[in-house]
Structure formats: structure tokens, C-alpha cells
Design a protein around this motif. Structure first.
Motif, PDB file in Angstrom:
ATOM      1  N   ALA A 219       0.841  -1.193   0.000  1.00  0.00           N
ATOM      2  CA  ALA A 219       0.000   0.000   0.000  1.00  0.00           C
ATOM      3  C   ALA A 219       0.879   1.247   0.000  1.00  0.00           C
ATOM      4  O   ALA A 219       2.073   1.188   0.321  1.00  0.00           O
ATOM      5  N   MET A 220       0.261   2.355  -0.358  1.00  0.00           N
ATOM      6  CA  MET A 220       0.977   3.631  -0.336  1.00  0.00           C
ATOM      7  C   MET A 220      -0.005   4.767  -0.101  1.00  0.00           C
ATOM      8  O   MET A 220      -1.209   4.655  -0.368  1.00  0.00           O
ATOM      9  N   GLN A 233      -0.912  11.873 -12.349  1.00  0.00           N
ATOM     10  CA  GLN A 233      -1.146  13.316 -12.421  1.00  0.00           C
ATOM     11  C   GLN A 233      -0.139  14.104 -11.586  1.00  0.00           C
ATOM     12  O   GLN A 233      -0.318  15.303 -11.371  1.00  0.00           O
ATOM     13  N   GLY A 234       0.912  13.442 -11.114  1.00  0.00           N
ATOM     14  CA  GLY A 234       1.976  14.149 -10.405  1.00  0.00           C
ATOM     15  C   GLY A 234       1.998  13.964  -8.903  1.00  0.00           C
ATOM     16  O   GLY A 234       2.849  14.569  -8.222  1.00  0.00           O
ATOM     17  N   ALA A 235       1.114  13.163  -8.345  1.00  0.00           N
ATOM     18  CA  ALA A 235       1.119  12.935  -6.895  1.00  0.00           C
ATOM     19  C   ALA A 235       2.357  12.133  -6.498  1.00  0.00           C
ATOM     20  O   ALA A 235       2.897  11.354  -7.282  1.00  0.00           O
ATOM     21  N   GLU A 236       2.789  12.321  -5.262  1.00  0.00           N
ATOM     22  CA  GLU A 236       3.971  11.624  -4.747  1.00  0.00           C
ATOM     23  C   GLU A 236       3.556  10.342  -4.035  1.00  0.00           C
ATOM     24  O   GLU A 236       2.720  10.365  -3.128  1.00  0.00           O
ATOM     25  N   PRO A 237       4.120   9.195  -4.409  1.00  0.00           N
ATOM     26  CA  PRO A 237       3.841   7.966  -3.669  1.00  0.00           C
ATOM     27  C   PRO A 237       4.691   7.904  -2.399  1.00  0.00           C
ATOM     28  O   PRO A 237       5.883   8.201  -2.436  1.00  0.00           O
ATOM     29  N   VAL A 238       4.076   7.529  -1.299  1.00  0.00           N
ATOM     30  CA  VAL A 238       4.765   7.442  -0.008  1.00  0.00           C
ATOM     31  C   VAL A 238       4.434   6.085   0.606  1.00  0.00           C
ATOM     32  O   VAL A 238       3.264   5.668   0.635  1.00  0.00           O
ATOM     33  N   ALA A 239       5.446   5.384   1.096  1.00  0.00           N
ATOM     34  CA  ALA A 239       5.233   4.065   1.699  1.00  0.00           C
ATOM     35  C   ALA A 239       4.233   4.156   2.847  1.00  0.00           C
ATOM     36  O   ALA A 239       4.222   5.121   3.606  1.00  0.00           O
ATOM     37  N   HIS A 240       3.410   3.131   2.961  1.00  0.00           N
ATOM     38  CA  HIS A 240       2.385   3.141   3.995  1.00  0.00           C
ATOM     39  C   HIS A 240       2.042   1.722   4.409  1.00  0.00           C
ATOM     40  O   HIS A 240       1.868   0.838   3.555  1.00  0.00           O
ATOM     41  N   ALA A 241       1.946   1.505   5.711  1.00  0.00           N
ATOM     42  CA  ALA A 241       1.490   0.223   6.241  1.00  0.00           C
ATOM     43  C   ALA A 241       0.007   0.373   6.569  1.00  0.00           C
ATOM     44  O   ALA A 241      -0.347   1.107   7.504  1.00  0.00           O
ATOM     45  N   PRO A 242      -0.873  -0.265   5.824  1.00  0.00           N
ATOM     46  CA  PRO A 242      -2.307  -0.058   6.035  1.00  0.00           C
ATOM     47  C   PRO A 242      -2.775  -0.587   7.381  1.00  0.00           C
ATOM     48  O   PRO A 242      -2.305  -1.622   7.851  1.00  0.00           O
ATOM     49  N   CYS A 243      -3.701   0.139   7.999  1.00  0.00           N
ATOM     50  CA  CYS A 243      -4.297  -0.330   9.242  1.00  0.00           C
ATOM     51  C   CYS A 243      -5.264  -1.471   8.935  1.00  0.00           C
ATOM     52  O   CYS A 243      -5.569  -1.768   7.780  1.00  0.00           O
ATOM     53  N   ASP A 244      -5.764  -2.102   9.981  1.00  0.00           N
ATOM     54  CA  ASP A 244      -6.671  -3.238   9.800  1.00  0.00           C
ATOM     55  C   ASP A 244      -7.927  -2.838   9.032  1.00  0.00           C
ATOM     56  O   ASP A 244      -8.432  -3.597   8.198  1.00  0.00           O
TER      57      ASP A 244
END
Length: 313
Positions: A219-220, A233-244
Motif C-alpha cells: 500500500a501507499m 497526475q503528479g502525486a507523490e507515492p509514499v510508503a504506507h502500512a495499512p491499518c486493519d
């Protein structure tokens, strides 16, 4: 007669591994398709990279179809990276090929039913609601007159999306009914959602959760410079650990659509409630791959070939 461009012609290939059709936008395939092909071939599969537009229904063939590289026979599995744009008749034909493959016992990822449900945002939103998932308040109608009447009764800002579209293309925000586009710009179907962010918001982000084989793969956060948060469209992807809660909602959304793999987009409204925004049955993952340690193509190839193996047996 010239043969279509393929990565492998299976008429001369060893039959020891599964025979796979990889459907792409053009004959060579994009970044995603090339990685998928390498991952499948590393597991012993023979892969033909081709397009759905190059296929044919043909009653003179044993299978009733002519898939490039298979000499009138059927592949063991088909992985769909792209259906490609086209006329209504062309899209119907290509989806018909996928339906026929599935009805012939070929394991297709994602199959035509899932693609149809994802591509049509109105059907996807309906299925999310039926599955008990929170979504932004949405109304979809034909004709500008009916859309204007709906928005005249609700003064909140809204987002208008093309019924068929991806990567943020054609998405627009409006504050009054008079800002509705002309019918020819949207095929005279108006997909309208409440705009969820505060009027003075300066942080624009939502979440993409990548689901495969009934589990969350990665996820990100998609952090946009504007309210449109697609990486394309130019958004920045950022690492993310999804919650439950994020993981649960993404898995339920994919199951509601019947997708083997999918990119599920989640968003929070002004009160913080998490909602399912969209789902993509042919998700790009180049941005996600840049912020995750998981080899997404490798996992997709592994899970897909395992499903093909079960189907063949």
C-alpha cells in the motif's frame, strides 16, 4: 502471412510449462507487462505477449478462437494488462474474447466480469454499497437536465468523473450545477460524487491498497499537489502500512467485484471516516513499486501461475 508481434511463439516452444497469453496495450507491452513476462518465464511459463485486438473468433479453429501464437488452440492462462481503448463494438468484441476464454476453461486474470465491473464506476459503487462499504455519496444519471436538477437540490461541491476512465483523466470539481460539462463530453451520463475535503484543505492525500489473491500485497499514500491524487497526475507515492480497517475494506471491495488482483483507492472525509473511492482491475504499480520492498510483478506471476495450475488440473 505476417505474424503479430509476440515475445514467444508457442508453436515452437516446449510444452512442459504453462502456456500463457499476456494481453497488453500494444505488441511489445509496457513496463508492467515486461516485468510480468520475465517473472512468469522465470517460473517456466511460455508467454505470448499480444493484444486482444489481434485475436479472432474463428469457427474453423478447434477452439473456436484464434489467439496469436497458439495455432488455433487455447492458452492455459491469460493475464490481462490492457483491454485498450476503442469503439463500443471493439471493446465488446475484446471482452467477448475474454468471456469465451473463461467459458472454455482458461484461467483469466482479471476476467471480463471483473473488468466490466471495475471499468463502469457506477456498477462498482453499487457493489461496494451492497457489500456494506462506505462510499462518498454518489448519484449517476443520464442527461444534463437530470444531473442539473440533482445538483440544484444539493449545494455542496461535487466531483464529476467519466463513467469509463482512469489515472485521474477527465475528473473535474464543480461548485454549481451550471459547471456541468456538455453531454457529449461525458457520453450524456453524469457520475457525481460529493467532494469530501474541506474547502480550505491544503493536504491532499488518499491511499492505494494493492490486493492480490485475497490478501493485501502492499500500500501507499498518494500525496497530491492538487486535490487530484493520482500518481499519473503528479502525486507523490509514499510508503504506507495499512491499518486493519484499510486492509479489510480493500479486501471486501476486491471480493465484491470478483477481482483476482486490484488496486483499491481509499479516502477519508472531513470527519475522518474511511471510504472506498474506486477500484482498478488493471492497476499500474510503478509508483507503488518505488516505495515498497515487495516485488509486485513477481508475486502476481507466482499467484497467477498457481491459479492456472489448479485450473489445468
Amino acid at each position: 502471412m505476417n505474424k503479430p508481434v509476440t515475445s514467444t511463439d508457442l508453436s515452437d516452444a516446449s510444452p512442459s510449462g504453462p502456456r500463457i497469453a499476456l494481453f497488453v496495450e500494444d505488441g511489445s507491452g509496457d513496463w508492467h507487462a515486461r516485468r510480468l513476462r520475465r517473472a512468469m518465464e522465470a517460473r517456466g511459463a511460455s508467454v505470448v505477449t499480444t493484444t486482444l485486438s489481434a485475436c479472432a473468433f474463428d469457427t474453423s479453429r478447434p477452439s473456436g478462437m484464434d489467439i496469436p501464437g497458439f495455432d488455433g488452440m487455447l492458452p492455459d492462462g491469460a493475464f490481462v494488462r490492457s483491454v485498450s481503448t476503442g469503439t463500443l463494438e471493439q471493446i465488446t468484441f475484446r471482452l467477448g474474447i475474454l468471456h469465451a476464454l473463461r467459458e472454455s476453461g482458461v484461467r483469466v486474470w482479471n476476467d471480463a466480469r471483473a473488468i466490466e465491473r471495475c471499468v463502469d464506476k457506477s456498477t462498482a459503487t453499487f457493489l461496494f454499497q451492497k457489500a456494506g462499504l462506505a462510499t462518498p455519496p454518489t448519484r449517476v444519471v443520464e442527461t444534463r437536465v437530470r444531473a442539473h436538477a440533482h445538483l440544484s437540490a444539493d449545494p455542496r461541491p461535487f466531483v464529476l468523473k467519466p463513467l469509463f476512465g482512469s489515472q485521474g483523466n477527465g475528473v473535474r470539481r464543480a461548485h454549481t450545477p451550471d459547471e456541468l460539462p456538455p453531454p457529449e463530453a461525458v457520453g450524456d451520463v453524469y457520475y457525481m460524487q460529493h467532494y469530501l475535503r474541506a474547502p480550505d484543505a491544503t493536504l491532499f492525500e488518499d491511499w492505494r491498497v494493492f490486493v492480490c489473491s485475497g490478501r493485501v500485497l502492499s500500500a501507499m499514500v498518494r500525496r497530491g499537489k492538487t486535490w487530484i491524487t493520482n500518481v499519473h497526475q503528479g502525486a507523490e507515492p509514499v510508503a504506507h502500512a495499512p491499518c486493519d480497517e484499510m486492509s479489510r475494506m480493500a479486501l471486501v471491495a476486491a471480493a465484491a467485484i470478483g477481482a483476482d488482483y486490484a488496486g483499491v483507492d481509499l479516502i477519508r472525509d472531513q470527519s475522518g471516516q474511511l471510504m472506498v473511492l474506486e477500484i482498478n482491475s488493471n492497476p499500474a504499480w510503478k509508483g507503488l513499486q518505488s516505495v515498497t520492498s515487495a516485488d509486485i510483478a513477481d508475486v502476481l506471476a507466482s499467484d497467477f501461475l498457481a491459479a492456472v495450475s489448479k485450473a489445468v488440473v
